[in-house]
Design an enzyme around this catalytic site. Structure first.
Site, PDB file in Angstrom:
ATOM      1  N   ASP A 269      -6.466  11.846  15.175  1.00  0.00           N
ATOM      2  CA  ASP A 269      -7.426  10.772  15.335  1.00  0.00           C
ATOM      3  C   ASP A 269      -8.788  11.296  14.867  1.00  0.00           C
ATOM      4  O   ASP A 269      -8.965  12.496  14.594  1.00  0.00           O
ATOM      5  CB  ASP A 269      -7.464  10.274  16.795  1.00  0.00           C
ATOM      6  CG  ASP A 269      -8.007   8.865  16.880  1.00  0.00           C
ATOM      7  OD1 ASP A 269      -7.720   8.167  17.859  1.00  0.00           O
ATOM      8  OD2 ASP A 269      -8.709   8.449  15.928  1.00  0.00           O
TER       9      ASP A 269
HETATM   10  C1  GLC Z   1     -10.766   5.751  15.936  1.00  0.00           C
HETATM   11  C2  GLC Z   1      -9.540   5.301  16.714  1.00  0.00           C
HETATM   12  C3  GLC Z   1      -8.293   5.243  15.862  1.00  0.00           C
HETATM   13  C4  GLC Z   1      -8.688   4.796  14.459  1.00  0.00           C
HETATM   14  C5  GLC Z   1      -9.465   5.933  13.845  1.00  0.00           C
HETATM   15  C6  GLC Z   1      -9.969   5.595  12.430  1.00  0.00           C
HETATM   16  O1  GLC Z   1     -11.534   6.612  16.705  1.00  0.00           O
HETATM   17  O2  GLC Z   1      -9.220   6.031  17.902  1.00  0.00           O
HETATM   18  O3  GLC Z   1      -7.380   4.347  16.510  1.00  0.00           O
HETATM   19  O4  GLC Z   1      -7.543   4.496  13.682  1.00  0.00           O
HETATM   20  O5  GLC Z   1     -10.565   6.335  14.651  1.00  0.00           O
HETATM   21  O6  GLC Z   1     -10.926   4.610  12.492  1.00  0.00           O
END
Ligand code: GLC
Length: 730
Positions: A269
């Site tokens: 993430d």
């Molecule tokens: C965010 C979210 C994740 C998302 C990623 C890219 O913090 O937790 O679900 O896909 O970053 O935006």
């Protein structure tokens, strides 16, 4: 979906054999779109560094690059200037639509309509692909039982069976049956694992769940997505058994890539790698890279850990070359599956934007999905549906005139203020009404990254609204949450109507109790006063681009609501986490004395149960038959009759209760559902079959077992209303 693993092996191995360690590490590195790509080449700072990394083939993927022109420009830079020209994969959070926005996923989940959910994801994929995107960070399949958590809006609710079915449907919609087609995109099952169990519903907070809950509640949706050949899995910010998911070898190697034989790749993430330092699990960024790579996190989103240290770790032997090779094989394989090596510009046809974005068929899908997502919570005295010739209709509430909130918070690709409002939806039906805002819900900026400011004081519009209500025959009140009050980083400690809306509701009720309450919200709310006083309540979530048309169609009877709650609505926030599939405890009560599991100041019961949803007609359940003669396939039959005056759709739900087992089992577990239309007077015999897939669970040795004993069965219109019976497994 991913093809059998041997299809691209030869090409992957040939390419891998040519790659330097630096180039391999580059594939494991993902950056955010960071500059005006069609602008001048960045001359300094982070943008310049990333630009140079791209040119040298040291980046494997980009996220948040918007538009075909920008995607092509970056792809050309990498393909034409780097030594091996390995194409990038472009990711984006296509959570519930790209330009055409469908209801928030929790709302879509209330449809319990797997075909509609798949079609909704299909439309999202086509629009995303037409804009150059070939990978979405969806579906989010985190089980969530706590309405305080802002991201419940992004999931499919509290039940593993329903979330598994919905997650698989959305993976099918995104990935289609041929990933090499321009209009199919790679999907992501996220977040592995347990993010929705953040303590106190507070985003990014500690997660501490027992292993039995991991296996029997949190894992099944990921197993279902992998069975659907999902291309990628995203790990989560939280710890699991004290180890951050991104550095969790048990999760990513033993379970995901081992037991489940996942053949795609794991994306971290955003910054979840570097956050292991904050967690107190990694000393520094080099340690982050070592831990995450060895634990099976294949691609690093925006921690810069791999780009900075992985090559050195390979040289020092702290990370073996086969670890890197495995990650790179997985990443290359998805790129081959997507056809990016055949044609790196397959997703870069600028003409498609004109053809597919906001296509009438997509808007029709969004409208259909929005209608199916609406849940009729209450309808005393059949106040709904209203007649189109109803005189003296008042519409009150700022959300009735809000074209932004219905888009929810995860609408990065959409145009702000592009939703059809409730006022516009009613106007489109040529139904006369008078509007009064009553009070603002929010004040100040409305952006994805800033806290939304709620109006807590300004009641200057009350007098006008009250006067209008007093002179009206029926009042439609549109109340609830701003679209930026749920989503990432948006947990609430309260589940009431935000700001001064409850006061407004009670003030209007005092002069005219003939109220239809239309709720717009991104999470279950605790509204006992409304349930006690308001005759008709529609749960309308944040329904996306076509919100107003769906709500108006339902208010005035062109659509008969069929939604069912995918998540329990509590009476009070103090009951959270509250969910239907709970254990009995040793003191289920009730008892005359105080010594049983209860509150002295609140009921244990929910306000509205999981699976609850009414209709403008009535469905009668009869003739429950359970046949356990075949112990491997227990048959359950029930007759459902539409005893009302209008046609409608019903979701017939089957629940079991394994009464005594080697680990305690929930008092109820959804193990089947079927949604169907019945005309007035029409009846249908619904049959379910219970096999080991439905009757089993992971025991204390984490083996999947079906144990003998008595099983309770309930078949009905929700988790708290149905016909009951039992059967015995010998
Ligand atoms: C965010 C979210 C994740 C998302 C990623 C890219 O913090 O937790 O679900 O896909 O970053 O935006």
């Amino acid at each position: 979906m991913l093809t059998p693993s041997n299809k691209y092996d030869a090409q992957i191995e040939a390419l891998l054999s040519k790659m330097t360690v630096a180039e391999k590490v580059g594939q494991m590195n993902q950056y955010n779109g960071f500059w005006d790509i069609t602008g001048p080449t960045p001359e300094q700072g982070d943008s310049k560094r990333k630009y140079e990394y791209l040119r040298q083939g040291l980046v494997g993927s980009m996220l948040n690059v918007k538009g075909v022109e920008d995607v092509r420009k970056i792809q050309e830079l990498v393909v034409n200037e780097s030594r091996l020209g390995i194409p990038l994969i472009f990711g984006f959070d296509v959570i519930h639509g790209q330009k055409t926005i469908t209801p928030i996923p929790l709302g879509e989940s209330a449809s319990w309509d797997l075909a509609a959910l798949e079609q909704s994801a299909r439309v999202a994929a086509v629009e995303a692909a037409a804009l150059g995107i070939n990978w979405t960070f969806a579906p989010m399949i985190d089980i969530s039982r706590d309405a305080r958590w802002g991201r419940v809006m992004e999931g499919a609710g509290e039940d593993p069976f329903l979330v598994s079915k919905i997650g698989a449907a959305r993976v099918r919609g995104f990935q289609g049956d041929d990933l090499s087609q321009w209009d199919t995109i790679a999907a992501t099952a996220k977040h592995l694992v347990g993010y929705g169990f953040a303590e106190a519903g507070r985003d990014y907070n500690t997660v501490d769940v027992g292993t039995s809950t991991l296996y029997n509640v949190l894992f099944p949706p990921f197993q279902a997505a992998i069975a659907e050949k999902v291309c990628t899995v995203m790990n989560s910010f939280n710890v699991v058994n004290g180890i951050p998911a991104t550095g969790n070898h048990f999760l990513q190697r033993d379970i995901l890539k081992g037991t489940w034989n996942f053949e795609g790749f794991v994306i971290s993430d955003w910054g979840s790698g570097i956050e292991m330092i904050a967690h107190g699990f990694a000393r520094d960024l080099e340690h982050v890279a070592e831990i995450a790579a060895n634990a099976g996190s294949d691609m690093d989103m925006e921690s810069d850990a791999y780009a900075s240290h992985l090559e050195g770790l390979v040289e020092s032997g702290k990370v073996k070359m086969e670890v890197v090779d495995d990650a790179v094989r997985r990443i290359l394989r998805v790129k081959f599956e997507l056809g990016l090596f055949d044609d790196p510009y397959r997703y870069c046809d600028a003409e498609r934007e004109k053809t597919y974005i906001l296509h009438p068929d997509h808007l029709a899908t969004a409208l259909d999905m929005a209608k199916k997502s609406i849940v009729l919570l209450k309808n005393d005295g059949q106040l709904l549906p209203l007649k189109k010739d109803q005189s003296k209709i008042a519409v009150i509430g700022a959300l009735a005139d809000d074209k932004n909130s219905p888009l929810g918070s995860w609408r990065l690709g959409a145009d702000d203020h592009s939703a059809i409002s409730v006022l516009e939806g009613i106007e489109a039906l040529s139904v006369p009404f008078t509007y009064a805002k009553g009070a603002d819900v929010s004040i100040g900026p409305e952006t994805f990254i800033e806290e939304i400011q709620i109006n807590e004081t300004d009641k200057s519009g009350f007098a006008e609204a009250i006067a209008l209500a007093e002179s009206s025959e029926v009042v439609i009140m549109v109340l609830g949450e701003h679209g930026y009050q749920s989503g990432e980083g948006r947990s609430r400690a309260n589940l009431d109507l935000p700001g001064v809306q409850q006061e407004l509701l009670e003030a209007v009720y005092a002069v005219n109790p003939n109220i239809v309450l239309v709720l717009m919200n991104g999470r279950p709310l605790a509204l006992p006063w409304a349930d006690d006083h308001i005759p008709a309540i529609l749960e309308c979530w944040h329904l996306g681009s076509q919100s107003g048309h769906a709500i108006a169609a339902t208010l005035f009877g062109d659509h008969n609501p069929s939604g069912k709650l995918p998540m329990t609505f509590p009476r009070h926030v103090g009951q959270c986490p509250l969910y239907y599939n709970h254990f009995r405890t040793g003191r289920p009560g009730p008892l005359d004395l105080v010594f049983w599991s209860h509150y002295i100041d609140e009921s244990n019961a929910p306000l509205y149960a999981f699976g609850h949803g009414l209709s403008y007609t009535h469905f009668d359940y009869s003739d429950l038959v359970i046949d356990a003669s075949d112990q491997k396939a227990v048959k359950v039959q029930v007759k459902v009759t539409n005893t009302g005056a209008v046609g409608g759709e019903e979701v017939c739900q089957l629940y079991i209760h394994d009464k005594v087992a080697s680990i305690v089992r929930p008092v109820k577990e959804l193990k089947g559902f079927e949604k169907f239309y019945l005309a007035p007077g029409e009846a249908k015999v619904v049959e379910f079959t219970l096999t080991e897939a439905e009757l089993g669970f992971y025991n204390n040795a984490y083996e999947y077992v079906v144990e003998p004993g008595e099983f309770g069965v309930m078949v009905g219109t929700s988790s708290d209303v149905g016909l009951t019976g039992t059967f015995e497994l010998k």
